[in-house]
Design a protein around this motif. Sequence first.
Motif, PDB file in Angstrom:
ATOM      1  N   ALA A   1      58.805  11.414 -49.494  1.00 32.20           N
ATOM      2  CA  ALA A   1      57.634  10.818 -48.848  1.00 32.20           C
ATOM      3  C   ALA A   1      56.653  11.886 -48.385  1.00 32.20           C
ATOM      4  CB  ALA A   1      58.082   9.966 -47.663  1.00 32.20           C
ATOM      5  N   THR A   2      57.155  13.004 -47.860  1.00 30.98           N
ATOM      6  CA  THR A   2      56.279  14.080 -47.387  1.00 30.98           C
ATOM      7  C   THR A   2      55.517  14.710 -48.539  1.00 30.98           C
ATOM      8  OG1 THR A   2      57.861  14.536 -45.609  1.00 30.98           O
ATOM      9  CG2 THR A   2      56.189  16.207 -46.059  1.00 30.98           C
ATOM     10  N   GLY A   3      56.228  15.037 -49.619  1.00 28.14           N
ATOM     11  CA  GLY A   3      55.546  15.608 -50.775  1.00 28.14           C
ATOM     12  C   GLY A   3      54.534  14.654 -51.381  1.00 28.14           C
ATOM     13  N   ALA A   4      54.886  13.360 -51.429  1.00 32.45           N
ATOM     14  CA  ALA A   4      53.977  12.366 -51.997  1.00 32.45           C
ATOM     15  C   ALA A   4      52.720  12.210 -51.151  1.00 32.45           C
ATOM     16  CB  ALA A   4      54.692  11.017 -52.116  1.00 32.45           C
ATOM     17  N   SER A   5      52.836  12.344 -49.838  1.00 32.63           N
ATOM     18  CA  SER A   5      51.671  12.163 -48.968  1.00 32.63           C
ATOM     19  C   SER A   5      50.593  13.204 -49.244  1.00 32.63           C
ATOM     20  CB  SER A   5      52.112  12.220 -47.504  1.00 32.63           C
ATOM     21  OG  SER A   5      52.651  13.491 -47.178  1.00 32.63           O
ATOM     22  N   PHE A   6      50.991  14.448 -49.514  1.00 34.21           N
ATOM     23  CA  PHE A   6      50.001  15.474 -49.865  1.00 34.21           C
ATOM     24  C   PHE A   6      49.279  15.099 -51.153  1.00 34.21           C
ATOM     25  CE2 PHE A   6      53.025  18.196 -47.404  1.00 34.21           C
ATOM     26  CZ  PHE A   6      52.157  18.501 -46.380  1.00 34.21           C
ATOM     27  N   ALA A   7      50.045  14.606 -52.136  1.00 35.78           N
ATOM     28  CA  ALA A   7      49.435  14.235 -53.411  1.00 35.78           C
ATOM     29  C   ALA A   7      48.468  13.063 -53.231  1.00 35.78           C
ATOM     30  CB  ALA A   7      50.519  13.874 -54.423  1.00 35.78           C
ATOM     31  N   GLY A   8      48.818  12.092 -52.381  1.00 36.20           N
ATOM     32  CA  GLY A   8      47.932  10.955 -52.162  1.00 36.20           C
ATOM     33  C   GLY A   8      46.603  11.365 -51.560  1.00 36.20           C
ATOM     34  N   ALA A   9      46.634  12.250 -50.559  1.00 37.52           N
ATOM     35  CA  ALA A   9      45.392  12.710 -49.931  1.00 37.52           C
ATOM     36  C   ALA A   9      44.521  13.450 -50.931  1.00 37.52           C
ATOM     37  CB  ALA A   9      45.719  13.612 -48.741  1.00 37.52           C
ATOM     38  N   MET A  10      45.125  14.307 -51.748  1.00 33.76           N
ATOM     39  CA  MET A  10      44.333  15.055 -52.719  1.00 33.76           C
ATOM     40  C   MET A  10      43.836  14.164 -53.844  1.00 33.76           C
ATOM     41  SD  MET A  10      44.343  17.729 -51.092  1.00 33.76           S
ATOM     42  CE  MET A  10      43.158  18.546 -52.142  1.00 33.76           C
ATOM     43  N   GLY A  11      44.521  13.041 -54.105  1.00 34.42           N
ATOM     44  CA  GLY A  11      44.032  12.108 -55.108  1.00 34.42           C
ATOM     45  C   GLY A  11      42.689  11.507 -54.722  1.00 34.42           C
ATOM     46  N   VAL A  12      42.514  11.189 -53.427  1.00 34.93           N
ATOM     47  CA  VAL A  12      41.228  10.664 -52.955  1.00 34.93           C
ATOM     48  C   VAL A  12      40.128  11.696 -53.173  1.00 34.93           C
ATOM     49  CG1 VAL A  12      39.974   9.876 -50.912  1.00 34.93           C
ATOM     50  CG2 VAL A  12      42.334   9.149 -51.279  1.00 34.93           C
ATOM     51  N   ILE A  13      40.395  12.946 -52.817  1.00 37.19           N
ATOM     52  CA  ILE A  13      39.396  14.011 -52.974  1.00 37.19           C
ATOM     53  C   ILE A  13      39.095  14.257 -54.450  1.00 37.19           C
ATOM     54  CG2 ILE A  13      38.928  16.447 -52.518  1.00 37.19           C
ATOM     55  CD1 ILE A  13      40.665  16.169 -50.014  1.00 37.19           C
ATOM     56  N   PHE A  14      40.132  14.213 -55.283  1.00 35.36           N
ATOM     57  CA  PHE A  14      39.943  14.415 -56.719  1.00 35.36           C
ATOM     58  C   PHE A  14      39.048  13.333 -57.305  1.00 35.36           C
ATOM     59  CE2 PHE A  14      41.353  13.530 -61.101  1.00 35.36           C
ATOM     60  CZ  PHE A  14      41.114  14.763 -61.679  1.00 35.36           C
ATOM     61  N   ALA A  15      39.266  12.069 -56.913  1.00 28.79           N
ATOM     62  CA  ALA A  15      38.436  10.971 -57.421  1.00 28.79           C
ATOM     63  C   ALA A  15      36.989  11.140 -56.972  1.00 28.79           C
ATOM     64  CB  ALA A  15      38.994   9.627 -56.929  1.00 28.79           C
ATOM     65  N   ALA A  16      36.780  11.568 -55.710  1.00 27.09           N
ATOM     66  CA  ALA A  16      35.417  11.772 -55.213  1.00 27.09           C
ATOM     67  C   ALA A  16      34.737  12.936 -55.938  1.00 27.09           C
ATOM     68  CB  ALA A  16      35.450  12.028 -53.713  1.00 27.09           C
ATOM     69  N   LYS A  17      35.501  13.945 -56.283  1.00 25.97           N
ATOM     70  CA  LYS A  17      34.912  15.101 -56.969  1.00 25.97           C
ATOM     71  C   LYS A  17      34.552  14.765 -58.416  1.00 25.97           C
ATOM     72  CE  LYS A  17      36.179  19.476 -59.031  1.00 25.97           C
ATOM     73  NZ  LYS A  17      36.044  18.894 -60.388  1.00 25.97           N
ATOM     74  N   GLN A  18      35.491  14.152 -59.136  1.00 27.70           N
ATOM     75  CA  GLN A  18      35.262  13.871 -60.551  1.00 27.70           C
ATOM     76  C   GLN A  18      34.270  12.734 -60.760  1.00 27.70           C
ATOM     77  OE1 GLN A  18      36.797  16.834 -61.549  1.00 27.70           O
ATOM     78  NE2 GLN A  18      37.295  15.658 -63.383  1.00 27.70           N
ATOM     79  N   ALA A  19      34.199  11.793 -59.796  1.00 27.88           N
ATOM     80  CA  ALA A  19      33.383  10.580 -59.902  1.00 27.88           C
ATOM     81  C   ALA A  19      33.814   9.713 -61.075  1.00 27.88           C
ATOM     82  CB  ALA A  19      31.894  10.923 -60.019  1.00 27.88           C
TER      83      ALA A  19
END
Length: 474
Positions: free
Chosen positions: A305-323
Motif C-alpha cells: 500500500a505504501t509503495g502504491a501510494s507514491f505511484a498514485g500521486a505521481m500518476g496524477v502529476i504525469f497525466a497533468a504533464k502529458q495532457a
Amino acid sequence: MTTAPVRPNPLKTRPVGGDRTWLLLAYTAISGLLLVFMRDLVADGPMKMLQPVLFGGFLLSLLFAYQWKAAPWAKMLVFAAAIVFVLPFMGRSNTSYFDLMIQMMIFSALALGLNIVVGLAGLLDLGYIAFFAVGAYLWGIFGSPQFAEVTGNPAFAGGINPAYFWLFIPLAVAAAAGVGVLIGLPVLKLKGDYLAIVTLGLGEVIRIFANNLSVTNGPQGIDAIESAPVPWLNSLAHTLGFAEDQYRLFFLYILVLGVIAVTIVVNQRLDRSKIGRAWIAIREDEVAAQAMGVPLLKTKLLAFATGASFAGAMGVIFAAKQAFIDPKSFDYFQSIGVMSMVILGGMGNIPGVILGAIVVTMLNLMVLPTLSEVLQSSFPNINQNLDPSKYQRLIFGLVLVFMMLYRPEGLLPSERRKHEMHSDDEHPAVDSITTENLNHGGELGGHLRDGSGVETLSPGLATRSDNERTGSEK
C-alpha cells in the motif's frame, strides 16, 4: 571505570576521501558554466552529442555533493544553485530540458515507491505500473472532457474545475493504496517467482480494463487533461522571463520538486522506523521474522500500500504533464523499466534509487534520441535499421547484464547491501582438498595422510561457522 571502545557502524554511510569543499564548488561552477554558455553551440549538428555529456556532467555535481566529504554549507549551495538557478535557466532556454527534468523526478518517485516493496520488503512486484495508471486515470477522467462523456452533462465539457487537482492528489494516494491492498490480499502468501508472475498478471489486468472500458475511452485514450491554475506562480514565471507556453512546465517542475522532497523524507523515516526494520527482516528471512513476532501479511500489505501510494500521486502529476494518457503508457515494459532503475541504482538505498532513475531516464529520453538525430542528420541515407533508438531495450539489457556481472549491488549501494553482496569476499570458503588440508590438516579434511585415525571427509567446500551465515542460509 573503564568504558568499552565504540565500534564504527559498518552500515552507516561515510563520506568518501578527505575534505573536498573547494573541489566540489569548483567542479559545480565549471560544469554549470559550460552547460549554460555552450547551450547554443551544442543545439544543432554533430555538436549536439555534447548535450547529454554536459547535462550529465553537471548532474554529477549533485552526486558528488552527496558522496564527497565537504562543508554542509557548500553542499547546500550546490543543490540550491542547481535547483533554483541552472536547471530552470536551461528549461527556459530549451523546453526539452524542463520536460526531461520533470520526467526524471516522476520516475525517481516511482522508483522510491517500488524500492519500499522490492528493496526493503523483498517482494518482487512486476505489476507496479498499475498503481501509476490508477492515479493517472483518476485525474484524467475528471480533469478532461471525458468527464462530460461519462456523465452525459455538457456542463463538464472541459472537465471539473481544475482547482480540484489538489484534492485529487490525496485521493489518488488513497485509491492506489486501496488497489494495492486488494491486489496484495490474495497474492502475498506467494513468494519469489510466483509472486512476480501473479503481480505481472494483475498489472496487465488493470491495463486491459483501461483498454476496454468506455469510461477510460479505451485505446483512444484521454486528451486535453488540465492541471491546477496557480496565478501567482504564473506571474513569477513571467517575471523570470518564461514564455506563456512554459508556465505549465514551470508549475509542474516546482510541484514535482516538492513531491520528491516529501517522498525522500517519508522513505528515510520509514527506513529507520520499526516497520522499516520489519520489512528488512521479512526480506532476509520470513520464518525468522515471523518467529520474532512480525505479522507477515499485515506488514507485506503495508509495504504494498505504501509503495502504491507514491505511484498514485505521481500518476496524477504525469497525466497533468502529458495532457494525454492511453493504455500503452502503462504496459508491463514500464514496470520492468522502473524495476531496472531500482536494481541499477542500488536496492534499499534512496540516493542510489534516484541515481538509477536519472540514468535510465537520460538514456531513454536524451542519449539515444540525440544519437539517432545526429546520425540521421549527418548520414541522411543511413539504413533505418541502424537507428540506435530502436535498440533501446537491447542496449539497456546489455547494461544490466554487465551490471549483474561486475557490480550486482548497484551503482550506489547502501552499506548494508554492499556488505551482504561481498560477505563471501571477506570470508572466502575453504576447499577441503587444498594442499594445506592434505599435508598439514585442515578444518574438514585434515590429517588425510598422517594416519592419525581422524575421520576422512569427502572433498568439498568447507562450511562456515553459524555466526558467519546469514539468516537465509540457515
